[in-house]
Scaffold this motif. Structure first.
Motif, short mmCIF file in Angstrom:
data_model
loop_
_atom_site.label_atom_id
_atom_site.label_comp_id
_atom_site.label_asym_id
_atom_site.label_seq_id
_atom_site.Cartn_x
_atom_site.Cartn_y
_atom_site.Cartn_z
N TYR A 1 -27.69 -4.86 12.63
CA TYR A 1 -26.94 -5.63 11.64
C TYR A 1 -26.92 -4.87 10.32
O TYR A 1 -27.91 -4.30 9.89
CB TYR A 1 -27.64 -6.98 11.48
N LEU A 2 -25.75 -4.86 9.66
CA LEU A 2 -25.55 -4.23 8.35
C LEU A 2 -25.59 -2.70 8.39
O LEU A 2 -25.76 -2.07 7.37
CB LEU A 2 -26.54 -4.74 7.30
N THR A 3 -25.45 -2.12 9.56
CA THR A 3 -25.29 -0.67 9.61
C THR A 3 -23.95 -0.29 8.98
O THR A 3 -22.92 -0.92 9.25
CB THR A 3 -25.33 -0.16 11.06
N ASN A 4 -23.97 0.70 8.13
CA ASN A 4 -22.73 1.22 7.54
C ASN A 4 -22.18 2.28 8.50
O ASN A 4 -22.47 3.47 8.37
CB ASN A 4 -22.99 1.81 6.16
N LYS A 5 -21.41 1.83 9.47
CA LYS A 5 -20.93 2.71 10.54
C LYS A 5 -19.95 3.74 9.98
O LYS A 5 -19.05 3.41 9.22
CB LYS A 5 -20.26 1.88 11.63
N ASP A 6 -20.15 5.01 10.34
CA ASP A 6 -19.31 6.10 9.83
C ASP A 6 -19.22 5.99 8.30
O ASP A 6 -18.12 5.97 7.71
CB ASP A 6 -17.92 6.05 10.45
N ALA A 7 -20.38 5.94 7.67
CA ALA A 7 -20.44 5.65 6.23
C ALA A 7 -19.63 6.61 5.38
O ALA A 7 -19.03 6.21 4.38
CB ALA A 7 -21.90 5.66 5.78
#
Length: 539
Positions: free
Chosen positions: A115-121
């Motif tokens: 949860y709350l991962t900044n995917k491809d930030a």
């Protein structure tokens, strides 16, 4: 804080670097992935709380524009970045140097998409940042901040983005951060500038357009000196987010129209158009025409290769506007005795005896009478752009607007400008003229203004509709567009709820009285002005 072996942590070293870079004001709305960065917040730093990341980003933008230095923004992982994106676009297009940091999930869990991962930030904020980076190791965080500072500041200035895992801050640092200094001006090619100067000297009926880069570069006085020696009429560029020439000057002739055909008609008859510090041009909406009339040439001088490359006509020169103007003054001959037609100022009859709803001319002309000359103006009342002729900008760094065209920048932008003024020891009132629709986009920013007791007067033009969109509907021949009415908004009560003094005025005398009272108030005031809808000038 240090670790058990008394070795400086990544957080220790980063905060020391930020002190050295004088980045001790942080704009943010704290989130769970940022608290490890903010823990044990140092006493010599200031945290400016905004209630939503769109407001936070624009506050930092206004602050950086006021101080002339980069600003630091802290948002919450991908969700907060998403909230901030609209005003991040404005910062990018306005060349504001910002370091935007976003928390990232713990490194050990990123691979399982918690949860709350900044995917491809690093992809998310593109293309609206100059550089986006997530350090490969915790030890690389301080160096990433140093690079971010350099990239944000170097021309063309703009925002950068760092994604930082929340567990990086307690890791041991490799040592003190390497501190570098960087240049923020690029000089023009000397031979090409001499060529441009010769063409400028040879012009018989030239005109000059000074754009936002001039004011941002601290080149206001140089622009005036160049214009006076050259003796040509001077115009603002269309849709300017900064004003770069005194609008009460004898050479000032107004603003270039925002359409292709309108700009062409203005340029017709001028053999040379000199554009300094601006795009050629910031067009909107589309009204067909030739980009340049027959018999006219155009010279563009800008620090931004992106807008130089996008110019549909003319010859371009890259260089910092201050350096360009200072050198041009010495390279051109004195044409100060050039004879120009007198400025045509249309007479406008204004009825100041009417009760609300008031005409926009009555409101703006009254504000022109009561506004002190040393105030800053933040403008986001898009349907009344034509009425700006009443509120003349006569001093540098005193007009601000969004560079992107999206609404929601003006209210927090005004808060940021006022905070920046305070930080640099400047005592002036910020006057923010905001449409009732625009005011809703970032209304929570007035909470920050109230908490910091900022000298901001918000004048909200309450016409009860999206007037500018009704004008576009006519231009684009699109009848029956829904959602253009704004009934039922109690802006005064909303403003009071956020901690501001607020009042709704019923006539011009009350407007003047409340505005004068707001100038002496200990904190922000929201003045709601019921106005008559009026078609916007889209020419």
């Amino acid at each position: 804080m240090t670790n058990q072996r008394n070795q400086p942590t990544v957080q220790d070293v980063t905060y020391d670097l930020l002190r050295t870079l004088e980045l001790t004001t942080i704009f943010g709305n704290p989130g769970s992935t940022e608290e490890t960065f903010l823990k044990n917040f140092p006493d010599d730093f200031t945290y400016v709380l905004g209630l939503q990341e769109a407001s936070v980003l624009a506050m930092a933008d206004g602050f950086a524009q006021s101080t002339g230095k980069p600003a630091l923004v802290n948002v919450h992982t991908g969700a907060g970045t998403g909230n901030a994106m609209g005003n991040l676009i404005a910062a990018y297009q306005g060349n504001t140097p910002l370091i935007v940091t976003a928390g990232q999930q713990t490194r050990e869990m990123v691979g399982v998409d918690p949860y709350l991962t900044n995917k491809d930030a690093t992809l998310m904020p593109l293309p609206w940042v100059k550089w986006a980076y997530e350090p490969a190791r915790a030890e690389d965080v301080p160096a990433a901040f140093m690079r971010a500072y350099a990239v944000a500041l170097q021309p063309p200035a703009g925002p950068v983005y760092l994604s930082i895992p929340l567990d990086d801050w307690d890791k041991p640092a490799l040592g003190p951060a390497v501190v570098r200094t960087v240049s923020y001006r690029v000089g023009p090619d000397a031979a090409r500038l001499r060529e441009f100067a010769a063409r400028i000297d040879a012009a018989q009926n030239p005109m000059v357009v000074l754009g936002p880069e001039v004011d941002r570069a601290g080149a206001w006085d140089a622009g005036v000196a160049f214009a006076e020696k050259f003796g040509a009429p001077v115009y603002n560029c269309p849709l300017a987010d900064r004003v770069s020439f005194p609008e009460n000057h004898r050479l000032y002739r107004g603003t270039v129209p925002m359409t292709i055909s309108g700009a062409t008609e203005l340029m017709r008859g001028h053999d040379l158009v000199i554009v300094i510090g601006a795009q050629v041009f910031r067009y909107y909406p589309y009204v067909a025409g030739e980009y340049l009339p027959d018999g006219s040439d155009l010279l563009q001088m800008t620090a931004d290769p992106e807008i130089s490359g996008a110019a549909p006509v003319g010859d371009s020169l890259l260089g910092d506007p201050l350096l360009v103007l200072e050198q041009l003054i010495d390279l051109i001959s004195d044409h100060s005795d050039r004879q120009l037609p007198a400025a045509q100022v249309p007479a406008v009859e204004v009825d100041r005896t009417e009760s609300a709803p008031l005409s926009t001319d009555a409101v703006w002309s009254t504000l022109a009478d009561v506004r002190p000359a040393d105030t800053a103006l933040v403008m986001e009342s898009t349907s009344t752009l034509a009425e700006l002729r009443w509120l003349l900008t006569t001093r540098p760094a005193s007009f601000f607007a969004t560079a992107s065209g999206g609404i929601g920048w003006g209210v927090p932008g005004a808060v940021g400008v006022a905070l920046g003024d305070r930080a640099r020891g400047v005592n002036r009132t910020v006057v923010a003229t905001i449409g009732d629709g625009s005011f809703q986009y970032s209304i929570q920013a007035i909470y920050t203004a109230a908490q910091h007791k900022l000298p901001v007067v918000f004048v909200v033009m309450r016409n009860g509709e999206y007037s500018v969109l009704k004008s576009f509907a006519l231009l684009e021949k699109t009848p029956g567009v829904p959602g253009l009415e704004l009934p039922g908004l109690d802006i005064e009560s909303l403003a009071i709820g956020f901690g501001c003094h607020a009042v709704t005025v019923g006539d011009i005398d009350q407007l003047a009285k409340e505005f004068n009272a707001a100038l002496g108030a200990d904190g922000p005031t929201v003045i709601v002005v019921p106005t008559k809808p009026k078609p916007a000038n889209l020419g």
